[in-house]
Design a protein around this motif. Structure first.
Motif, short mmCIF file in Angstrom:
data_model
loop_
_atom_site.label_atom_id
_atom_site.label_comp_id
_atom_site.label_asym_id
_atom_site.label_seq_id
_atom_site.Cartn_x
_atom_site.Cartn_y
_atom_site.Cartn_z
N ARG A 1 0.84 -1.21 0.00
CA ARG A 1 0.00 0.00 0.00
C ARG A 1 0.87 1.25 0.00
N ALA A 2 1.95 1.23 0.78
CA ALA A 2 2.85 2.38 0.81
C ALA A 2 3.49 2.61 -0.56
N LEU A 3 3.86 1.53 -1.24
CA LEU A 3 4.44 1.65 -2.58
C LEU A 3 3.43 2.26 -3.54
N ALA A 4 2.19 1.74 -3.49
CA ALA A 4 1.16 2.23 -4.40
C ALA A 4 0.85 3.71 -4.15
N GLU A 5 0.70 4.08 -2.90
CA GLU A 5 0.39 5.48 -2.57
C GLU A 5 1.50 6.42 -3.04
N THR A 6 2.74 5.99 -2.87
CA THR A 6 3.86 6.85 -3.26
C THR A 6 3.93 7.01 -4.78
N LEU A 7 3.71 5.93 -5.51
CA LEU A 7 3.73 6.03 -6.97
C LEU A 7 2.55 6.85 -7.49
N LEU A 8 1.40 6.72 -6.86
CA LEU A 8 0.26 7.57 -7.23
C LEU A 8 0.59 9.04 -6.99
N ALA A 9 1.17 9.34 -5.84
CA ALA A 9 1.51 10.73 -5.52
C ALA A 9 2.54 11.29 -6.49
N PRO B 1 7.14 0.65 6.22
CA PRO B 1 6.20 1.31 5.30
C PRO B 1 6.11 2.82 5.46
N GLN B 2 6.18 3.29 6.70
CA GLN B 2 6.05 4.74 6.93
C GLN B 2 7.21 5.53 6.36
N MET B 3 8.34 4.86 6.09
CA MET B 3 9.52 5.55 5.55
C MET B 3 9.51 5.64 4.03
N VAL B 4 8.68 4.82 3.36
CA VAL B 4 8.67 4.79 1.90
C VAL B 4 8.33 6.18 1.38
N GLY B 5 9.12 6.63 0.41
CA GLY B 5 8.92 7.97 -0.14
C GLY B 5 9.64 9.06 0.62
N GLY B 6 10.28 8.69 1.75
CA GLY B 6 10.99 9.68 2.55
C GLY B 6 12.48 9.61 2.35
N PRO B 7 13.22 10.54 2.94
CA PRO B 7 14.66 10.64 2.69
C PRO B 7 15.48 9.49 3.26
N GLY B 8 14.97 8.77 4.26
CA GLY B 8 15.76 7.71 4.87
C GLY B 8 15.57 6.34 4.25
N ALA B 9 14.69 6.23 3.26
CA ALA B 9 14.38 4.91 2.68
C ALA B 9 15.40 4.52 1.62
N LEU B 10 15.71 3.22 1.57
CA LEU B 10 16.65 2.67 0.61
C LEU B 10 16.05 1.40 0.04
N ILE B 11 16.17 1.20 -1.27
CA ILE B 11 15.81 -0.07 -1.87
C ILE B 11 17.00 -0.60 -2.65
N LEU B 12 17.40 -1.83 -2.33
CA LEU B 12 18.47 -2.51 -3.03
C LEU B 12 17.88 -3.24 -4.24
N TYR B 13 18.56 -3.17 -5.38
CA TYR B 13 18.07 -3.84 -6.58
C TYR B 13 19.18 -4.70 -7.17
N SER B 14 18.78 -5.83 -7.76
CA SER B 14 19.71 -6.64 -8.55
C SER B 14 18.91 -7.42 -9.57
N GLY B 15 19.62 -7.87 -10.62
CA GLY B 15 18.93 -8.56 -11.71
C GLY B 15 19.15 -7.82 -13.01
N SER B 16 18.18 -7.87 -13.90
CA SER B 16 18.30 -7.28 -15.23
C SER B 16 18.68 -5.81 -15.16
N GLN B 17 19.87 -5.48 -15.67
CA GLN B 17 20.28 -4.08 -15.66
C GLN B 17 19.48 -3.27 -16.67
N THR B 18 19.12 -3.91 -17.78
CA THR B 18 18.29 -3.22 -18.77
C THR B 18 16.98 -2.77 -18.16
N ALA B 19 16.35 -3.67 -17.42
CA ALA B 19 15.07 -3.34 -16.79
C ALA B 19 15.24 -2.29 -15.71
#
Length: 283
Positions: free
Chosen positions: A15-23, A120-138
């Motif tokens: 829900r936090a992800l969806a709300e942030t992307l909508l905003a 969840p409360q941190m999503v969209g804020g300055p302290g949030a971090l998401i690590l990614y790996s996998g397809s670099q093209t994507a």
């Protein structure tokens, strides 16, 4: 630029992800097994999908955030993935991520795994971090789309790297929590106030100690554990004192007793002059 994104899984994090992307102005399609969880998101502009297949069909980027990888496969097994980017933000293990990456590729999709280092409360804020790996093209294609969620950190094309680093960071967190709870239990044994202790003393102390960890990492990589501060023999005596004090105070030190055993074992092997970084050799 507005993008079309589908989100599967509307727990607290989804829900936090969806709300942030909508905003952020993106077109968001949502699906959850319990359809009512989408009601307020739909009121904010999201599109409700009737099925998981409909959600996948709606967008080129599909974000999955569910309980575990078994649920990911259960939901997506019957769904066509050709031409889709599947971004899996479900907590899991490196082996699961690598297997899921192969599975998605076999079905014609691109796969990115992610580890959300935030509540969840941190999503969209300055302290949030998401690590990614996998397809670099994507990842490169959608990096800016994902940036409103949290600071992105791409680790490489091996899909297992995001969960590897995620679990490593969680391990550090749980260790810190174990120490903090034990410290508060000791003070609580004499009914001392905890709020001021944690804010004015414990957090600054833990922060200062955290500053030593890069030097420990360098020592581990070099295989050189000499120290100019308290060595393992000193820490062995200190831990024994802790155990005795906690027992006398009627407080439990159970969360830290495994560390005491490792220190004892390392000293017994003749490494009492080493620093704490030497404990890595016992792990």
């Amino acid at each position: 630029m507005s993008e079309s994104v589908s989100i599967i899984g509307l727990g607290l994090m989804g829900r936090a992800l969806a709300e942030t992307l909508l905003a952020a102005g993106h077109r968001v399609t949502v699906w959850n097994r319990s359809a009512a969880k989408a009601d307020d998101l739909v009121a904010k502009g999201a599109t409700r999908a009737a099925t998981a297949a409909e959600a996948v069909e709606a967008s080129p980027l599909v974000i999955v955030c569910v309980l575990d990888y078994a649920a990911v496969h259960e939901i997506l097994d019957p769904v066509p993935l050709t031409g889709k980017v599947v971004l899996n933000l479900t907590n899991g293990r490196p082996a699961e991520a690598r297997e899921t990456a192969r599975w998605v590729a076999e079905r014609g999709g691109d796969y990115v795994d992610g580890g959300i280092m935030a509540v969840p409360q941190m999503v969209g804020g300055p302290g949030a971090l998401i690590l990614y790996s996998g397809s670099q093209t994507a990842f490169d294609r959608y990096e800016e789309t994902l940036r409103p969620l949290a600071r992105p950190h791409y680790l490489g094309t091996d899909a297992g790297l995001a969960p590897l680093y995620d679990l490593a960071l969680l391990t550090g967190m749980y260790g810190q929590i174990a120490g903090a709870l034990s410290a508060m239990a000791l003070l609580r044994s004499e009914n001392r106030p905890l709020t001021d202790f944690t804010a004015s003393l414990l957090v600054p102390w833990l922060t200062a100690m955290a500053g030593l960890q890069p030097a420990w990492a360098a020592a581990i990589e070099a295989g050189e554990h000499a120290t100019e501060v308290s060595n393992l023999e000193v820490n062995r005596v200190g831990m024994a004192n802790l155990v005795r004090a906690f027992a006398e105070q009627g407080a439990g030190l159970d969360l830290l007793l495994p560390m005491k055993k490792i220190i004892d074992d390392r000293v017994a092997r003749g490494h009492g002059a080493e620093g704490l970084s030497g404990l890595i050799e016992e792990l």
